[in-house]
Scaffold this active site. Structure first.
Site, PDB file in Angstrom:
ATOM      1  N   LYS A   1      17.393  34.225 -30.367  1.00 33.11           N
ATOM      2  CA  LYS A   1      17.200  35.173 -29.252  1.00 33.11           C
ATOM      3  C   LYS A   1      17.320  36.578 -29.826  1.00 33.11           C
ATOM      4  O   LYS A   1      17.973  36.778 -30.844  1.00 33.11           O
ATOM      5  CB  LYS A   1      18.287  34.979 -28.190  1.00 33.11           C
ATOM      6  CG  LYS A   1      17.890  35.488 -26.824  1.00 33.11           C
ATOM      7  CD  LYS A   1      17.177  34.417 -26.049  1.00 33.11           C
ATOM      8  CE  LYS A   1      16.599  34.942 -24.759  1.00 33.11           C
ATOM      9  NZ  LYS A   1      16.095  33.822 -23.937  1.00 33.11           N
TER      10      LYS A   1
ATOM     11  N   ASP B   1      11.287  37.640 -22.449  1.00 32.67           N
ATOM     12  CA  ASP B   1      12.439  37.325 -21.609  1.00 32.67           C
ATOM     13  C   ASP B   1      12.513  38.504 -20.635  1.00 32.67           C
ATOM     14  O   ASP B   1      11.492  39.194 -20.445  1.00 32.67           O
ATOM     15  CB  ASP B   1      13.713  37.178 -22.474  1.00 32.67           C
ATOM     16  CG  ASP B   1      14.858  36.488 -21.730  1.00 32.67           C
ATOM     17  OD1 ASP B   1      14.855  35.249 -21.654  1.00 32.67           O
ATOM     18  OD2 ASP B   1      15.738  37.180 -21.176  1.00 32.67           O
TER      19      ASP B   1
HETATM   20  N1  GLU Z   1      12.946  33.535 -22.775  1.00 32.94           N
HETATM   21  C1  GLU Z   1      12.549  32.208 -22.408  1.00 32.94           C
HETATM   22  C2  GLU Z   1      13.765  31.306 -22.393  1.00 32.94           C
HETATM   23  O1  GLU Z   1      14.829  31.747 -22.049  1.00 32.94           O
HETATM   24  C3  GLU Z   1      11.398  31.689 -23.226  1.00 32.94           C
HETATM   25  C4  GLU Z   1      11.586  31.682 -24.697  1.00 32.94           C
HETATM   26  C5  GLU Z   1      10.356  31.314 -25.507  1.00 32.94           C
HETATM   27  O2  GLU Z   1       9.315  31.025 -24.937  1.00 32.94           O
HETATM   28  O3  GLU Z   1      10.485  31.319 -26.735  1.00 32.94           O
HETATM   29  O4  GLU Z   1      13.720  30.134 -22.652  1.00 32.94           O
END
Ligand code: GLU
Length: 447
Positions: A126, A166
């Protein structure tokens, strides 16, 4: 057992004492996974969970950029590369003033379990920044994204780490980030997901988190022979996840009563129908306006400033805004008003006290790492399409998404069903997510 969990958490707190959200996410996993480890010899004495709570790599960097008035700003950028046991690091970027190491570590930690649950080969990561895209011009957002990628590009790659969106990072930001990556590396690869349709993006990716959350809720309701038709549904948030959760609820015949943003919520007792939802999508995605403007367009509805929608009576609640937006008291009110199912579209929106109440009342409760996994799962499908240099139809991607959500539901039942038949989806998701990553870590040795 209590003592084992406490000893483990004491160690985690000593190292990460100043990171409350991260400790909250780890505590929930420790409570369910440590008893499982104790019962399964292969994991004994390997300190696997202790290894999993330490990021493989934590990057923090300066992002300097110039606004439209020529003033120089400095933000902090991050990428947490949490676990790569089962695939390249994968997870979104969040641009929001609240972003700090604790929030991103909790999100990266949850992402490891979530990605494992999807059954696709993706590790967990992340990243993001305390930059706030709200109120910035498109040019300012572009300059920030370019500056951010100038550094991030050194640490990512299609086989190393694949970021996505996100909160605060949508199609616009992904475009600017991708453009700069491509320029620096001189290569066109699937290094980011959530890309535009004409340059490598997957159909259904924008819809996937919201749709997936509703598909998961559908599977939960099915265990009780219930469906969405004519159900009253309360949704928080009004961004990408909330919008498409609402769209899917409407397609399944449910009634959407609320949407919200950080300043308050709107309540439409007639129901937010497809036309009204189209208005909200334009308001949020194109005009970048506040949800309060809804009542100007639809004057017979109500706006509650500074409040959350949990006191509106409903059958199903879908928290799709942000972490810790639903507390113990909100949970009690939802239960008292007859709510029978809560599926999290956001990451960790329910506090531990709220989850405790849902479990006490034995209502259906799905943690985000299971119910919102459709977003990252479809990112995984985008990666496959990029590698194969092909593009699947809308129906193909939607079918795969449905199958993945069904699979995650089955895994939760397999590991979470208790003696009295009640399914503890938190326990199920944590253990199912843990097993795959832990087995890979065992196979790969102490690294
Ligand atoms: N931000 C999204 C999550 O919390 C998607 C992450 C992604 O597609 O890599 O899962």
């Amino acid at each position: 057992m209590e003592e084992k969990i406490k000893a483990f958490m004491d160690e985690v707190k000593t190292r990460n004492g100043h990171e409350p959200e991260f400790i909250q996410a780890v505590q929930e996993v420790a409570e369910t996974v440590i008893p499982y480890i104790a019962k399964h010899k292969i994991y004994n004495g390997k300190n696997i969970l202790l290894r999993m709570v330490e990021p493989e790599r934590l990057l923090s960097f300066r992002v300097a950029w110039v606004d439209d008035n020529g003033e120089i700003h400095v933000n902090r950028g991050y990428r947490i590369q949490m676990n790569s046991a089962i695939g390249p690091y994968k997870g979104g970027l969040r641009f929001h003033p609240s972003v700090n190491a604790s929030i991103l570590k909790f999100l990266a930690f949850e992402q490891v379990f979530k990605n494992s649950l999807t059954t696709l080969p993706m590790g967990g990561g992340k990243g993001g920044s305390d930059f706030d895209p709200k109120g910035k011009s498109d040019d300012e957002v572009m300059r920030f994204c370019h500056a951010f990628m100038l550094e991030l590009s050194r640490h990512i790659g299609p086989n190393t780490d694949v970021p996505a969106g996100d909160i605060g990072v949508g199609a616009r930001e992904i475009g600017f980030l991708f453009g700069m990556y491509k320029k620096i590396k001189n290569e066109f690869t699937g290094v980011l997901t959530g890309k535009g349709r004409s340059w490598g993006g997957s159909l259904i990716r924008p819809e996937a988190t919201g749709y997936g959350t509703v598909y998961f809720a559908q599977s939960m309701l099915k265990t009780k022979d219930i469906d969405f038709s004519s159900k009253n549904v309360v949704i928080s948030g009004s961004g990408n996840v909330a919008q498409y959760a609402a769209e899917k609820v409407l397609q399944l015949g449910g009634k959407v009563l609320t949407l919200s943003d950080s300043q308050g919520f709107i309540y439409d007792k007639e129901g937010i129908n497809a036309d009204k939802l189209a208005y909200v999508m334009d308001l949020k995605n194109n005009q970048r306006g506040r949800i309060s403007e809804y009542i100007k367009k639809y004057p017979s509805t109500q706006y509650f400033k500074g409040e959350k929608p949990w006191n509106i009576a409903c059958d199903i609640a879908l928290p799709c805004a942000t972490q810790n937006e639903l507390n113990g008291n909100d949970a009690k009110i939802l239960i008292k008003n007859g709510c029978l199912c809560v599926a999290e579209g956001a990451n960790m929106p329910s506090t531990p006290e709220a989850i405790h109440e849902f479990h006490l009342a034995k209502i259906l409760f799905a943690p985000g790492k299971a119910s919102n996994a459709g977003g990252v799962a479809t990112s995984g499908l985008e990666m496959s399409q990029n590698s194969l240099r092909i593009s699947w139809t809308r129906e193909e991607v939607d079918e795969r998404l449905k199958a993945i959500m069904e699979d995650i539901h089955n895994s939760c039942i397999e590991f979470g069903k208790e003696e009295d038949g009640f399914c503890n989806y938190v326990k199920g998701a944590n253990i199912a997510g843990f097993v795959k990553v832990a087995d890979a870590m065992l196979a790969q040795g102490v690294i």
